[in-house]
Write a protein that holds these residues in place. Structure first.
Motif, PDB file in Angstrom:
ATOM      1  N   VAL A 177     -73.184 -32.328  75.812  1.00 36.70           N
ATOM      2  CA  VAL A 177     -71.968 -31.511  75.852  1.00 36.70           C
ATOM      3  C   VAL A 177     -71.117 -31.937  77.057  1.00 36.70           C
ATOM      4  O   VAL A 177     -69.899 -32.096  76.951  1.00 36.70           O
ATOM      5  CB  VAL A 177     -72.293 -29.999  75.923  1.00 36.70           C
ATOM      6  CG1 VAL A 177     -71.002 -29.178  75.849  1.00 36.70           C
ATOM      7  CG2 VAL A 177     -73.242 -29.591  74.801  1.00 36.70           C
ATOM      8  N   TYR A 178     -71.790 -32.143  78.204  1.00 39.87           N
ATOM      9  CA  TYR A 178     -71.084 -32.638  79.399  1.00 39.87           C
ATOM     10  C   TYR A 178     -70.316 -33.914  79.046  1.00 39.87           C
ATOM     11  O   TYR A 178     -69.117 -34.047  79.323  1.00 39.87           O
ATOM     12  CB  TYR A 178     -72.102 -32.915  80.531  1.00 39.87           C
ATOM     13  CG  TYR A 178     -71.454 -33.438  81.801  1.00 39.87           C
ATOM     14  CD1 TYR A 178     -71.325 -32.631  82.928  1.00 39.87           C
ATOM     15  CD2 TYR A 178     -70.946 -34.746  81.861  1.00 39.87           C
ATOM     16  CE1 TYR A 178     -70.708 -33.103  84.086  1.00 39.87           C
ATOM     17  CE2 TYR A 178     -70.319 -35.222  82.997  1.00 39.87           C
ATOM     18  CZ  TYR A 178     -70.212 -34.405  84.111  1.00 39.87           C
ATOM     19  OH  TYR A 178     -69.592 -34.882  85.247  1.00 39.87           O
ATOM     20  N   ASP A 179     -71.023 -34.862  78.435  1.00 39.28           N
ATOM     21  CA  ASP A 179     -70.420 -36.171  78.129  1.00 39.28           C
ATOM     22  C   ASP A 179     -69.236 -36.034  77.170  1.00 39.28           C
ATOM     23  O   ASP A 179     -68.240 -36.755  77.305  1.00 39.28           O
ATOM     24  CB  ASP A 179     -71.469 -37.117  77.535  1.00 39.28           C
ATOM     25  CG  ASP A 179     -72.560 -37.461  78.542  1.00 39.28           C
ATOM     26  OD1 ASP A 179     -72.365 -37.234  79.753  1.00 39.28           O
ATOM     27  OD2 ASP A 179     -73.623 -37.958  78.102  1.00 39.28           O
ATOM     28  N   GLU A 180     -69.355 -35.117  76.225  1.00 44.47           N
ATOM     29  CA  GLU A 180     -68.266 -34.897  75.268  1.00 44.47           C
ATOM     30  C   GLU A 180     -67.016 -34.361  75.990  1.00 44.47           C
ATOM     31  O   GLU A 180     -65.901 -34.827  75.751  1.00 44.47           O
ATOM     32  CB  GLU A 180     -68.731 -33.914  74.177  1.00 44.47           C
ATOM     33  CG  GLU A 180     -67.686 -33.527  73.156  1.00 44.47           C
ATOM     34  CD  GLU A 180     -67.321 -34.654  72.188  1.00 44.47           C
ATOM     35  OE1 GLU A 180     -68.112 -35.627  72.085  1.00 44.47           O
ATOM     36  OE2 GLU A 180     -66.255 -34.557  71.548  1.00 44.47           O
ATOM     37  N   ILE A 181     -67.231 -33.384  76.877  1.00 41.27           N
ATOM     38  CA  ILE A 181     -66.097 -32.835  77.638  1.00 41.27           C
ATOM     39  C   ILE A 181     -65.492 -33.932  78.517  1.00 41.27           C
ATOM     40  O   ILE A 181     -64.269 -34.100  78.582  1.00 41.27           O
ATOM     41  CB  ILE A 181     -66.525 -31.616  78.493  1.00 41.27           C
ATOM     42  CG1 ILE A 181     -67.062 -30.489  77.600  1.00 41.27           C
ATOM     43  CG2 ILE A 181     -65.354 -31.116  79.347  1.00 41.27           C
ATOM     44  CD1 ILE A 181     -67.755 -29.359  78.354  1.00 41.27           C
ATOM     45  N   ALA A 182     -66.357 -34.721  79.167  1.00 39.89           N
ATOM     46  CA  ALA A 182     -65.877 -35.792  80.056  1.00 39.89           C
ATOM     47  C   ALA A 182     -65.054 -36.811  79.277  1.00 39.89           C
ATOM     48  O   ALA A 182     -64.006 -37.265  79.752  1.00 39.89           O
ATOM     49  CB  ALA A 182     -67.053 -36.471  80.760  1.00 39.89           C
TER      50      ALA A 182
ATOM     51  N   PHE B 222     -58.618 -26.629  74.482  1.00 43.91           N
ATOM     52  CA  PHE B 222     -59.186 -27.953  74.780  1.00 43.91           C
ATOM     53  C   PHE B 222     -60.683 -27.980  74.466  1.00 43.91           C
ATOM     54  O   PHE B 222     -61.227 -28.990  74.019  1.00 43.91           O
ATOM     55  CB  PHE B 222     -58.946 -28.279  76.265  1.00 43.91           C
ATOM     56  CG  PHE B 222     -59.615 -29.546  76.745  1.00 43.91           C
ATOM     57  CD1 PHE B 222     -58.952 -30.771  76.686  1.00 43.91           C
ATOM     58  CD2 PHE B 222     -60.908 -29.511  77.269  1.00 43.91           C
ATOM     59  CE1 PHE B 222     -59.575 -31.936  77.132  1.00 43.91           C
ATOM     60  CE2 PHE B 222     -61.537 -30.666  77.714  1.00 43.91           C
ATOM     61  CZ  PHE B 222     -60.867 -31.887  77.640  1.00 43.91           C
ATOM     62  N   LEU B 223     -61.344 -26.842  74.708  1.00 41.54           N
ATOM     63  CA  LEU B 223     -62.803 -26.794  74.526  1.00 41.54           C
ATOM     64  C   LEU B 223     -63.226 -26.433  73.098  1.00 41.54           C
ATOM     65  O   LEU B 223     -64.406 -26.560  72.762  1.00 41.54           O
ATOM     66  CB  LEU B 223     -63.424 -25.801  75.524  1.00 41.54           C
ATOM     67  CG  LEU B 223     -63.359 -26.247  76.997  1.00 41.54           C
ATOM     68  CD1 LEU B 223     -63.771 -25.109  77.925  1.00 41.54           C
ATOM     69  CD2 LEU B 223     -64.241 -27.481  77.243  1.00 41.54           C
ATOM     70  N   GLU B 224     -62.289 -25.998  72.268  1.00 41.83           N
ATOM     71  CA  GLU B 224     -62.665 -25.570  70.903  1.00 41.83           C
ATOM     72  C   GLU B 224     -63.364 -26.652  70.075  1.00 41.83           C
ATOM     73  O   GLU B 224     -64.395 -26.378  69.453  1.00 41.83           O
ATOM     74  CB  GLU B 224     -61.446 -25.007  70.163  1.00 41.83           C
ATOM     75  CG  GLU B 224     -61.305 -23.513  70.392  1.00 41.83           C
ATOM     76  CD  GLU B 224     -60.002 -22.934  69.839  1.00 41.83           C
ATOM     77  OE1 GLU B 224     -59.382 -23.600  68.970  1.00 41.83           O
ATOM     78  OE2 GLU B 224     -59.625 -21.842  70.290  1.00 41.83           O
ATOM     79  N   PRO B 225     -62.849 -27.894  70.058  1.00 40.16           N
ATOM     80  CA  PRO B 225     -63.554 -28.938  69.296  1.00 40.16           C
ATOM     81  C   PRO B 225     -64.965 -29.221  69.834  1.00 40.16           C
ATOM     82  O   PRO B 225     -65.839 -29.670  69.084  1.00 40.16           O
ATOM     83  CB  PRO B 225     -62.663 -30.176  69.459  1.00 40.16           C
ATOM     84  CG  PRO B 225     -61.340 -29.665  69.895  1.00 40.16           C
ATOM     85  CD  PRO B 225     -61.594 -28.393  70.642  1.00 40.16           C
ATOM     86  N   VAL B 226     -65.164 -28.972  71.131  1.00 34.06           N
ATOM     87  CA  VAL B 226     -66.493 -29.181  71.722  1.00 34.06           C
ATOM     88  C   VAL B 226     -67.458 -28.119  71.183  1.00 34.06           C
ATOM     89  O   VAL B 226     -68.592 -28.409  70.795  1.00 34.06           O
ATOM     90  CB  VAL B 226     -66.440 -29.131  73.265  1.00 34.06           C
ATOM     91  CG1 VAL B 226     -67.811 -29.410  73.870  1.00 34.06           C
ATOM     92  CG2 VAL B 226     -65.379 -30.102  73.800  1.00 34.06           C
TER      93      VAL B 226
END
Ligand code: CCH
Length: 289
Positions: free
Chosen positions: A19-24, A87-91
């Protein structure tokens, strides 16, 4: 997988690192927002989710993600945070097992680390609550006020004077937007990098009232392009707060250490964790090898 299998899925460190990597990677990809990064507004979302905490009643804080709902999303202090939530919804869609309240805090952790700030250890365990858990308006600080107000607000969360100053250095990041808070401009020349510039500028610049029709704010004498809020200036007019500003201006490493500790504390306020403190996760940043 069927529903039963999804239910027993217990995420581990590796899953949170994904999840970290996806946000990054979304941060890197969406570099046409504002000053070139969603990082600052993600930090503001994590802070406003947490900063509603009241130690007397145990209400508020990051557990619950109640800013998903009006009235909390409509509180004046939260204007503009829709951009960070969206911004975080797709994550969330890609990793549906993470609670929105853990995701908003993880977003803050990723933003700080990816903007070259200190590592912020993270513990999952927040659960999403319904709108009946929304906090009343007025728990977040009012930028037009002074040192007494700052202490009222931050003591209510359980912070002391040194911690108030350590937290405030987050204003090295991002900017004020007239269509959100009414204030205008960035605090530093590098609003997408975590530095101790905020403290240096507070001490070394000459600050005058900005001449404009907007709310009262300060403008630097040299470039007239930077700003300070009345609450920012309170950190150097208050005799007890100022020595901490001086220390952090001189020693970025000391501030990084204290900033990490105080953000960790902020992000955990009021959360009934089942994981012990020893099990906090330390994520690998995309720029570390
Ligand atoms: Fe803040 N902040 N903040 N702030 N803040 C604003 C923007 C950011 C106050 C007021 C404002 C913290 C403390 C305070 C960030 C992090 C933190 C804005 C402009 C106002 C007003 C909003 C806009 O117009 O977009 C006041 C008052 C306090 C009192 O202490 C603390 C603590 C933190 C984090 C630890 C960040 C980051 C931003 C930039 C957001 C962006 O979109 O660029």
């Amino acid at each position: 997988p069927n529903a039963a299998e999804v239910k027993v899925f217990t995420p581990k460190f590796e899953d949170y690192q994904k999840v970290y990597d996806e946000i990054a990677s979304r941060l890197e990809e969406k570099d046409d927002y504002d000053d070139g990064s969603y990082g600052p507004v993600l930090v503001r979302l994590a802070w406003h989710a947490s900063g509603t905490y009241d130690k007397e009643t145990g209400t508020g804080g990051s557990n619950g993600a109640t800013m998903r709902f009006a009235p909390e999303s409509d509180h004046g202090a939260n204007a503009g945070l829709k951009a960070a939530r969206e911004f975080l919804e797709p994550v969330k869609a890609k990793f549906p097992w993470i609670s929105t309240s853990d995701l908003w805090i993880l977003g803050g952790v990723v933003a700080i680390q990816e903007m070259q700030g200190p590592v912020i250890p993270f513990r999952p365990g927040r659960t999403d609550k319904d709108m009946s858990a929304c906090t009343p308006d007025g728990r977040l600080p009012d930028a037009s006020k002074g040192n007494r107000h700052l202490r009222d607000i931050f003591y209510r969360m359980g912070f002391n004077d040194q911690e108030i100053v350590a937290l405030s250095g987050a204003h090295a990041l991002g900017r004020c937007h007239t269509d959100r808070s009414g204030f205008e401009g960035p605090w530093t020349f590098s609003p997408t990098v975590v530095t101790n510039e905020y403290y240096k500028l507070l001490l070394n610049e000459k600050w005058n009232w900005k001449k404009w029709n907007g709310p009262k704010q300060y403008e630097d004498k040299t470039s007239k392009s930077l700003m300070m809020l009345p609450t920012d200036m309170a950190l150097v007019t208050d005799k007890t707060l100022k020595p901490h500003v001086e220390r952090y201006a001189k020693d970025e490493e000391a501030w990084f250490k204290d900033f990490s500790a105080v953000l960790l504390k902020l992000f955990e306020l009021g959360v009934p964790f089942t994981e012990s403190e020893q099990n906090r996760m330390v994520f690998k940043s995309s720029h570390s090898s």
